[in-house]
Design a protein around this motif. Structure first.
Motif, short mmCIF file in Angstrom:
data_model
loop_
_atom_site.label_atom_id
_atom_site.label_comp_id
_atom_site.label_asym_id
_atom_site.label_seq_id
_atom_site.Cartn_x
_atom_site.Cartn_y
_atom_site.Cartn_z
N GLY A 1 0.79 -1.23 0.00
CA GLY A 1 0.00 0.00 0.00
C GLY A 1 0.82 1.27 0.00
N MET A 2 2.14 1.16 -0.07
CA MET A 2 2.99 2.34 -0.03
C MET A 2 2.68 3.25 -1.22
N GLY A 3 2.65 4.54 -0.98
CA GLY A 3 2.27 5.49 -2.03
C GLY A 3 3.39 5.90 -2.95
N LYS A 4 4.54 5.28 -2.83
CA LYS A 4 5.67 5.60 -3.70
C LYS A 4 6.22 4.30 -4.29
N PRO A 5 6.98 4.37 -5.36
CA PRO A 5 7.49 3.16 -6.00
C PRO A 5 8.32 2.31 -5.04
N THR A 6 8.20 1.00 -5.19
CA THR A 6 8.97 0.06 -4.39
C THR A 6 9.61 -0.98 -5.30
N MET A 7 10.79 -1.45 -4.89
CA MET A 7 11.50 -2.42 -5.70
C MET A 7 12.28 -3.35 -4.79
N ALA A 8 12.30 -4.65 -5.13
CA ALA A 8 13.14 -5.61 -4.43
C ALA A 8 14.32 -5.96 -5.30
N THR A 9 15.53 -5.89 -4.75
CA THR A 9 16.72 -6.36 -5.46
C THR A 9 17.14 -7.66 -4.80
N ILE A 10 17.12 -8.73 -5.56
CA ILE A 10 17.24 -10.09 -5.01
C ILE A 10 18.53 -10.73 -5.46
N GLU A 11 19.36 -11.05 -4.49
CA GLU A 11 20.59 -11.80 -4.74
C GLU A 11 20.58 -13.00 -3.81
N GLY A 12 20.96 -14.16 -4.31
CA GLY A 12 20.95 -15.37 -3.50
C GLY A 12 19.55 -15.94 -3.37
N GLY A 13 19.35 -16.73 -2.33
CA GLY A 13 18.09 -17.45 -2.17
C GLY A 13 16.92 -16.58 -1.76
N CYS A 14 15.78 -16.85 -2.35
CA CYS A 14 14.53 -16.15 -2.04
C CYS A 14 13.44 -17.22 -1.97
N PHE A 15 13.02 -17.56 -0.75
CA PHE A 15 12.14 -18.72 -0.57
C PHE A 15 10.92 -18.37 0.30
N GLY A 16 9.82 -19.06 0.04
CA GLY A 16 8.64 -18.97 0.89
C GLY A 16 8.17 -17.56 1.10
N ALA A 17 8.14 -17.13 2.37
CA ALA A 17 7.70 -15.78 2.70
C ALA A 17 8.63 -14.72 2.13
N GLY A 18 9.87 -15.11 1.80
CA GLY A 18 10.76 -14.18 1.11
C GLY A 18 10.25 -13.82 -0.27
N VAL A 19 9.65 -14.80 -0.95
CA VAL A 19 9.02 -14.52 -2.25
C VAL A 19 7.82 -13.59 -2.04
N SER A 20 7.06 -13.80 -0.97
CA SER A 20 5.94 -12.91 -0.66
C SER A 20 6.43 -11.48 -0.46
N LEU A 21 7.53 -11.34 0.26
CA LEU A 21 8.09 -10.01 0.49
C LEU A 21 8.50 -9.36 -0.82
N ALA A 22 9.16 -10.09 -1.69
CA ALA A 22 9.56 -9.54 -2.98
C ALA A 22 8.33 -9.19 -3.82
N MET A 23 7.31 -10.04 -3.79
CA MET A 23 6.10 -9.80 -4.59
C MET A 23 5.30 -8.61 -4.08
N ALA A 24 5.49 -8.23 -2.82
CA ALA A 24 4.78 -7.07 -2.28
C ALA A 24 5.25 -5.76 -2.92
N CYS A 25 6.42 -5.80 -3.55
CA CYS A 25 6.97 -4.61 -4.20
C CYS A 25 6.40 -4.46 -5.62
#
Length: 244
Positions: free
Chosen positions: A92-116
Motif C-alpha cells: 500500500g505504499m504510495g511511492k514506488p517500491t523495488m526488491a533487489t534479489i541476490e541469493g536465495g529467495c524462498f517462501g515468505a521471502g518470495v511474498s516479500l519480494a512480490m509485495a513490491c
C-alpha cells in the motif's frame, strides 16, 4: 534484523540476519512494518528492499519457530496477522517500491519480494515457494499476487512442485521484471526512477492502483513545481533537477 538506510532520494530497507539466511522470526514482522511505515513517510522517491548478505535475500519464515504452532493456536493467528499486515503496508505504499534479489529467495521471502512493484534479480538468485514440502498452505493475498505475476499455470507449477528455479527462469515466467549482472544489483533502474519527478511517480502509482482522486491528481499536475521544472528542462535541453 531490518534497518532503514536513507540515501536520498532512495530509502533502502535492508534485511540483515545473514547467520540465519535472513529468515524472518514471527516477532520481526512488526519491525518490518514499522520500518516500512518510516520509509513511506520519508521524502524518498523510491523504496528498495534488499539484503546485506548477497548469499541470501530471504529464506522466508524462521522454520525453527514452526513446531510451536502445532499446539499454540493463538501464535498461529499472531504469525499470520503480523506477516499479512507488514506485507500489506509495503503493497500500500504510495511511492514506488523495488526488491533487489541476490541469493536465495524462498517462501515468505518470495511474498516479500512480490509485495513490491518491481523485482530485479542478480545472476545467483534462486526462488522457491515450498509450503507443500511442509504440509502447510500460503496466504491468499500472496497467492493472488503470484497468479497476477506469472499466471495460474506457472503459479500451480511453483506451488505444487515446490521446485527451485533460477533467475533466468524467474524472469522468463514473469516473477521478476529485470535481471542484472555482477556489481550493484538494480543500480541503473534505481538511478533512473530516483531521477524522475516525485509528483509523477506518486500520481502514476496511485493511478495504476485505481485509488480515489486520481483524476484530480492528473489535472493538478500541470500546476505543480515538478511540471514547471520538467518543462523548463525539456525546453532547455537539460536534465531536470526535481526537489522533494
Amino acid at each position: 534484523m531490518f534497518r532503514l538506510e536513507m540515501d536520498r532520494p532512495v530509502a533502502r530497507i535492508v534485511i540483515d540476519r545473514g547467520e540465519k539466511r535472513n529468515a524472518i522470526p514471527i516477532g520481526c514482522w512488526s519491525e518490518l512494518e514499522r520500518i516500512a511505515a518510516a520509509a513511506a513517510a520519508s521524502d524518498a522517491r523510491l523504496v528498495v528492499i534488499t539484503s546485506a548478505d548477497p548469499a541470501s535475500f530471504c529464506a522466508g519464515a524462521d522454520l525453527s519457530e514452526m513446531p510451536a504452532l502445532i499446539e499454540d493456536v493463538k501464535k498461529r493467528h499472531i504469525f499470520r496477522g503480523a506477516m499479512t499486515s507488514a506485507l500489506a503496508r509495503i503493497r500500500g505504499m504510495g511511492k514506488p517500491t523495488m526488491a533487489t534479489i541476490e541469493g536465495g529467495c524462498f517462501g515468505a521471502g518470495v511474498s516479500l519480494a512480490m509485495a513490491c512493484d518491481m523485482r530485479v534479480a542478480g545472476p545467483n538468485a534462486t526462488f522457491a515457494i515450498t509450503p507443500a514440502r511442509f504440509g502447510i498452505s500460503y496466504p491468499q493475498p500472496d497467492l493472488m499476487r503470484l497468479i497476477e505475476l506469472v499466471g495460474p499455470g506457472q503459479a500451480a507449477r511453483l506451488l505444487y512442485t515446490a521446485e527451485t528455479i533460477d533467475a533466468a527462469e524467474a524472469h522468463r515466467i514473469g516473477l521478476v521484471e529485470l535481471l542484472c549482472g555482477d556489481g550493484v544489483c538494480g543500480k541503473s533502474i534505481v538511478d533512473s526512477i530516483a531521477g524522475n519527478a516525485p509528483y509523477s511517480l506518486y500520481a502514476l502509482k496511485a493511478t495504476m492502483a485505481g485509488r480515489f482522486g486520481v483524476e484530480k491528481r492528473f489535472d493538478d499536475a500541470f500546476s505543480s513545481a515538478d511540471f514547471q521544472e520538467g518543462w523548463e528542462a525539456f525546453s532547455s535541453r537539460r536534465k531536470p533537477d526535481f526537489v522533494g
